[in-house]
Design a protein around this motif. Structure first.
Motif, PDB file in Angstrom:
ATOM      1  N   GLN A 268     -23.345  15.035 -61.677  1.00 32.80           N
ATOM      2  CA  GLN A 268     -24.283  16.060 -62.144  1.00 32.80           C
ATOM      3  C   GLN A 268     -25.248  16.441 -61.025  1.00 32.80           C
ATOM      4  O   GLN A 268     -25.544  17.632 -60.818  1.00 32.80           O
ATOM      5  N   GLU A 269     -25.730  15.452 -60.295  1.00 33.92           N
ATOM      6  CA  GLU A 269     -26.657  15.719 -59.197  1.00 33.92           C
ATOM      7  C   GLU A 269     -25.972  16.507 -58.074  1.00 33.92           C
ATOM      8  O   GLU A 269     -26.589  17.363 -57.429  1.00 33.92           O
ATOM      9  N   THR A 270     -24.671  16.232 -57.861  1.00 34.19           N
ATOM     10  CA  THR A 270     -23.916  16.972 -56.849  1.00 34.19           C
ATOM     11  C   THR A 270     -23.753  18.434 -57.266  1.00 34.19           C
ATOM     12  O   THR A 270     -23.861  19.345 -56.438  1.00 34.19           O
ATOM     13  N   ASP A 271     -23.497  18.655 -58.550  1.00 28.47           N
ATOM     14  CA  ASP A 271     -23.406  20.034 -59.057  1.00 28.47           C
ATOM     15  C   ASP A 271     -24.725  20.779 -58.870  1.00 28.47           C
ATOM     16  O   ASP A 271     -24.743  21.964 -58.504  1.00 28.47           O
ATOM     17  N   GLU A 272     -25.834  20.085 -59.147  1.00 27.11           N
ATOM     18  CA  GLU A 272     -27.144  20.713 -58.997  1.00 27.11           C
ATOM     19  C   GLU A 272     -27.412  21.071 -57.536  1.00 27.11           C
ATOM     20  O   GLU A 272     -27.979  22.132 -57.237  1.00 27.11           O
ATOM     21  N   CYS A 273     -26.992  20.198 -56.634  1.00 26.79           N
ATOM     22  CA  CYS A 273     -27.159  20.467 -55.207  1.00 26.79           C
ATOM     23  C   CYS A 273     -26.304  21.664 -54.799  1.00 26.79           C
ATOM     24  O   CYS A 273     -26.749  22.540 -54.045  1.00 26.79           O
ATOM     25  N   ALA A 274     -25.075  21.736 -55.310  1.00 26.74           N
ATOM     26  CA  ALA A 274     -24.185  22.863 -54.993  1.00 26.74           C
ATOM     27  C   ALA A 274     -24.775  24.179 -55.493  1.00 26.74           C
ATOM     28  O   ALA A 274     -24.646  25.212 -54.826  1.00 26.74           O
ATOM     29  N   ALA A 275     -25.429  24.126 -56.650  1.00 28.69           N
ATOM     30  CA  ALA A 275     -26.034  25.345 -57.196  1.00 28.69           C
ATOM     31  C   ALA A 275     -27.154  25.854 -56.287  1.00 28.69           C
ATOM     32  O   ALA A 275     -27.311  27.068 -56.096  1.00 28.69           O
ATOM     33  N   ILE A 276     -27.911  24.946 -55.725  1.00 29.40           N
ATOM     34  CA  ILE A 276     -28.991  25.341 -54.813  1.00 29.40           C
ATOM     35  C   ILE A 276     -28.404  25.901 -53.515  1.00 29.40           C
ATOM     36  O   ILE A 276     -28.871  26.928 -52.989  1.00 29.40           O
ATOM     37  N   LEU A 277     -27.372  25.257 -52.997  1.00 28.43           N
ATOM     38  CA  LEU A 277     -26.711  25.773 -51.800  1.00 28.43           C
ATOM     39  C   LEU A 277     -26.111  27.153 -52.072  1.00 28.43           C
ATOM     40  O   LEU A 277     -26.069  28.023 -51.196  1.00 28.43           O
ATOM     41  N   GLY A 278     -25.656  27.349 -53.300  1.00 27.77           N
ATOM     42  CA  GLY A 278     -25.018  28.610 -53.667  1.00 27.77           C
ATOM     43  C   GLY A 278     -25.951  29.799 -53.682  1.00 27.77           C
ATOM     44  O   GLY A 278     -25.496  30.946 -53.749  1.00 27.77           O
ATOM     45  N   LYS A 279     -27.233  29.561 -53.626  1.00 31.53           N
ATOM     46  CA  LYS A 279     -28.176  30.680 -53.566  1.00 31.53           C
ATOM     47  C   LYS A 279     -28.089  31.414 -52.228  1.00 31.53           C
ATOM     48  O   LYS A 279     -28.499  32.560 -52.113  1.00 31.53           O
ATOM     49  N   ASN A 280     -27.551  30.727 -51.210  1.00 33.59           N
ATOM     50  CA  ASN A 280     -27.489  31.331 -49.875  1.00 33.59           C
ATOM     51  C   ASN A 280     -26.061  31.532 -49.374  1.00 33.59           C
ATOM     52  O   ASN A 280     -25.852  31.959 -48.248  1.00 33.59           O
ATOM     53  N   LEU A 281     -25.068  31.186 -50.197  1.00 38.33           N
ATOM     54  CA  LEU A 281     -23.677  31.397 -49.778  1.00 38.33           C
ATOM     55  C   LEU A 281     -22.785  31.534 -50.990  1.00 38.33           C
ATOM     56  O   LEU A 281     -23.171  31.206 -52.103  1.00 38.33           O
ATOM     57  N   ASN A 282     -21.595  32.038 -50.763  1.00 33.99           N
ATOM     58  CA  ASN A 282     -20.618  32.238 -51.824  1.00 33.99           C
ATOM     59  C   ASN A 282     -19.808  30.948 -51.983  1.00 33.99           C
ATOM     60  O   ASN A 282     -19.021  30.588 -51.113  1.00 33.99           O
ATOM     61  N   LEU A 283     -20.018  30.287 -53.095  1.00 32.92           N
ATOM     62  CA  LEU A 283     -19.354  29.006 -53.296  1.00 32.92           C
ATOM     63  C   LEU A 283     -17.836  29.160 -53.400  1.00 32.92           C
ATOM     64  O   LEU A 283     -17.093  28.247 -53.041  1.00 32.92           O
ATOM     65  N   VAL A 284     -17.366  30.300 -53.898  1.00 28.05           N
ATOM     66  CA  VAL A 284     -15.924  30.524 -53.994  1.00 28.05           C
ATOM     67  C   VAL A 284     -15.312  30.546 -52.596  1.00 28.05           C
ATOM     68  O   VAL A 284     -14.284  29.903 -52.329  1.00 28.05           O
ATOM     69  N   ASP A 285     -15.979  31.248 -51.667  1.00 25.49           N
ATOM     70  CA  ASP A 285     -15.493  31.260 -50.291  1.00 25.49           C
ATOM     71  C   ASP A 285     -15.560  29.863 -49.687  1.00 25.49           C
ATOM     72  O   ASP A 285     -14.674  29.445 -48.935  1.00 25.49           O
ATOM     73  N   LEU A 286     -16.624  29.161 -50.030  1.00 25.79           N
ATOM     74  CA  LEU A 286     -16.800  27.813 -49.488  1.00 25.79           C
ATOM     75  C   LEU A 286     -15.704  26.877 -49.991  1.00 25.79           C
ATOM     76  O   LEU A 286     -15.143  26.089 -49.217  1.00 25.79           O
TER      77      LEU A 286
ATOM     78  N   PHE B 155     -35.964  26.050 -46.868  1.00 28.38           N
ATOM     79  CA  PHE B 155     -35.627  24.627 -46.723  1.00 28.38           C
ATOM     80  C   PHE B 155     -35.058  24.062 -48.021  1.00 28.38           C
ATOM     81  O   PHE B 155     -34.905  22.858 -48.166  1.00 28.38           O
ATOM     82  N   SER B 156     -34.750  24.951 -48.974  1.00 31.01           N
ATOM     83  CA  SER B 156     -34.295  24.476 -50.284  1.00 31.01           C
ATOM     84  C   SER B 156     -32.989  23.701 -50.159  1.00 31.01           C
ATOM     85  O   SER B 156     -32.795  22.691 -50.841  1.00 31.01           O
ATOM     86  N   HIS B 157     -32.068  24.165 -49.293  1.00 35.20           N
ATOM     87  CA  HIS B 157     -30.792  23.469 -49.166  1.00 35.20           C
ATOM     88  C   HIS B 157     -30.982  22.089 -48.537  1.00 35.20           C
ATOM     89  O   HIS B 157     -30.338  21.117 -48.930  1.00 35.20           O
ATOM     90  N   GLN B 158     -31.906  21.990 -47.561  1.00 36.33           N
ATOM     91  CA  GLN B 158     -32.189  20.704 -46.937  1.00 36.33           C
ATOM     92  C   GLN B 158     -32.817  19.739 -47.939  1.00 36.33           C
ATOM     93  O   GLN B 158     -32.473  18.551 -47.975  1.00 36.33           O
ATOM     94  N   ASN B 159     -33.744  20.279 -48.741  1.00 36.94           N
ATOM     95  CA  ASN B 159     -34.395  19.440 -49.749  1.00 36.94           C
ATOM     96  C   ASN B 159     -33.381  18.934 -50.782  1.00 36.94           C
ATOM     97  O   ASN B 159     -33.418  17.771 -51.189  1.00 36.94           O
ATOM     98  N   ALA B 160     -32.470  19.821 -51.205  1.00 31.03           N
ATOM     99  CA  ALA B 160     -31.466  19.439 -52.199  1.00 31.03           C
ATOM    100  C   ALA B 160     -30.534  18.368 -51.640  1.00 31.03           C
ATOM    101  O   ALA B 160     -30.192  17.391 -52.326  1.00 31.03           O
ATOM    102  N   LEU B 161     -30.118  18.545 -50.399  1.00 26.15           N
ATOM    103  CA  LEU B 161     -29.244  17.549 -49.768  1.00 26.15           C
ATOM    104  C   LEU B 161     -29.961  16.221 -49.576  1.00 26.15           C
ATOM    105  O   LEU B 161     -29.373  15.152 -49.737  1.00 26.15           O
ATOM    106  N   LEU B 162     -31.249  16.298 -49.241  1.00 26.86           N
ATOM    107  CA  LEU B 162     -32.023  15.067 -49.043  1.00 26.86           C
ATOM    108  C   LEU B 162     -32.170  14.290 -50.353  1.00 26.86           C
ATOM    109  O   LEU B 162     -32.063  13.061 -50.371  1.00 26.86           O
ATOM    110  N   LEU B 163     -32.418  15.000 -51.457  1.00 27.44           N
ATOM    111  CA  LEU B 163     -32.527  14.337 -52.760  1.00 27.44           C
ATOM    112  C   LEU B 163     -31.198  13.696 -53.154  1.00 27.44           C
ATOM    113  O   LEU B 163     -31.170  12.590 -53.704  1.00 27.44           O
TER     114      LEU B 163
END
Length: 239
Positions: A164-182, A198-206
């Motif tokens: 669940q936490e990994t999904d939440e992190c992916a959702a934050i990363l998805g704000k700046n990139l296309n997850l389908v392409d990824l 720094f949202s993606h860095q914060n999400a990855l750090l958590l």
């Protein structure tokens, strides 16, 4: 004087031979009851010992299986930690290929995921059946309960939450990139993260922090299981 005379008359009425026979019969009955009672206790002890041996054999197997599973999860967790550290480092760089490498490391964590079942173990069934008393070593009984409870609560909770936490992190990363392409395809369509974000860095750090907690708990579980396995083997040799 009168009382003494009455006592002698009363004693004279008793047939010595009959009294002796009565005492003998009573004694035989008491001895028979004593022998029967001891025989029943002995048979029950034998049954309890056989049942305890069967329980301990199954508990020993449960511990070995749990130890194997926790070690496998610990190896996966070590890989997650390494990948997340790389993801944090490379996604923070401006070069496109670095960002791509960082996201590839995150994807490895995402695809690996965590999954395992937690079926009832023998010790839990032993407790539910009211047979825990068979383990006379109270310290061993307490340690078995503690180790299995830690696995069923803390370790299980870590594994259940991490996906669940990994999904939440992916959702934050998805704000700046296309997850389908990824996930499926176009590496050229992966943008560099905005310098102001720094949202993606914060999400990855958590996520890294949660992976560290999972690693710590799994390491404790492995150490506890190894210790209780040895104690269980020692106890088996005493029965």
């Amino acid at each position: 004087m009168r009382l003494k005379k009455w006592y002698h008359k009363f004693v004279a009425l008793i047939d010595p031979a009959g009294a002796k026979k009565y005492v003998t019969q009573v004694s035989l009955i008491l001895v028979s009851l004593f022998i029967a009672s001891n025989a029943d206790r002995y048979r029950q002890r034998q049954k309890d010992q056989i049942k305890l041996k069967e329980y301990l054999t199954a508990i020993h197997q449960d511990i070995q299986e749990e130890l194997k599973t926790c070690k496998m999860n610990l190896l996966d967790c070590n890989q997650d930690l390494e990948c997340l550290k790389n993801a944090i480092h490379y996604t923070g760089l401006p070069q496109q290929d670095s960002v791509q490498l960082g996201l590839a490391n995150f994807l490895e964590v995402y695809h690996r995921g965590v999954f395992r079942t937690f079926p009832p173990n023998t010790f839990e069934m032993m407790m539910q059946a009211g047979d825990a008393y068979l383990i006379k070593d109270l310290k061993l009984r307490s340690e078995l309960a503690s180790v299995f409870a830690f696995v069923k609560t803390t370790v299980k909770q870590d594994l259940e939450h991490f996906d669940q936490e990994t999904d939440e992190c992916a959702a934050i990363l998805g704000k700046n990139l296309n997850l389908v392409d990824l996930l499926y395809g176009d590496p050229n369509n992966i943008p560099t993260f905005p310098k102001s974000s720094f949202s993606h860095q914060n999400a990855l750090l958590l996520l890294l922090r949660n992976a560290n907690n999972r690693h710590f708990h799994l390491q404790n579980a492995v150490e506890d299981l190894e210790a209780i396995l040895q104690k269980t083997e020692q106890f088996q040799q005493t029965i």
